[in-house]
Design a protein around this motif. Sequence first.
Motif, short mmCIF file in Angstrom:
data_model
loop_
_atom_site.label_atom_id
_atom_site.label_comp_id
_atom_site.label_asym_id
_atom_site.label_seq_id
_atom_site.Cartn_x
_atom_site.Cartn_y
_atom_site.Cartn_z
N ALA A 173 2.96 9.12 4.09
CA ALA A 173 3.74 8.28 5.00
C ALA A 173 3.02 8.25 6.34
N ILE A 196 1.83 3.10 3.93
CA ILE A 196 1.73 4.20 2.98
C ILE A 196 0.32 4.17 2.39
N VAL A 235 7.42 4.88 9.22
CA VAL A 235 7.72 5.48 7.93
C VAL A 235 7.63 7.00 8.04
N VAL A 259 8.34 9.85 2.23
CA VAL A 259 7.89 9.11 1.07
C VAL A 259 8.15 9.97 -0.16
N ALA A 269 10.29 4.93 0.24
CA ALA A 269 9.91 5.22 1.61
C ALA A 269 11.12 5.13 2.52
#
Length: 223
Positions: free
Chosen positions: A179, A186, A205, A208, A218
């Motif tokens: 992440a 990603i 983000v 993950v 995510a």
Amino acid sequence: DGTGNLYTNVLDYLVNITRDGVLHTIAGVQISAFTEGCGDASKARLFPLALRTDAAGNLYVLNGADGRRVRLQRITPEGRIATIAGAGPNLFSGDGGPASEATFDRPSGVAVDATGRVYVADYGNNRIRRVDVNGTVRTIAGDGGSTYDQDAACVADRDEFLSHPQGVAVDRSGNVYSADSGKNRIRKIAANGAQSTVATGIKGVAVVGVDASGKLYAGDAAN
């Protein structure tokens, strides 16, 4: 874990919620001074930042209870706790050597593969690092990018450099997913070492995950 039990952190504790809804405190004690409780997880001081189980039922925890030092610790099914990586304050050192002597900077995600190798999202050092089963630590993604003591603006950016990875996951085939929060994407590190971007535009983000069928999940923090 593999049998459907859930593990989470509640303040200074780790809690196991079994499939029938029963809660059990499996680690942690509410005291001010840091201690590993002489290896007894029920007497150890915890501030869990991230956690993940392996196939054998061991629980891996990023423990920030020791001030500026974040430790990677392992709790066995029998309730024994030990530090396996994170020897000192938030720095960058140790690649190619014993993980017990390595340092990280604000690690924020942990994952374990089928062979028992442990992956850490080393947030402040802009790297994904792996602790092999023999205890050696190494960087598998982000090598060459800025570390905790470098201004990222002074390092010429490259696509393979990471920016504040906050989460990490690994699938059954050994592919690792990062992440990469600073670049809103990603990244995938394939089992053969090849790297690619598999998702973009996921703002901030932070986490993950990947399920048994290979589907990727995510946490889209900014949205």
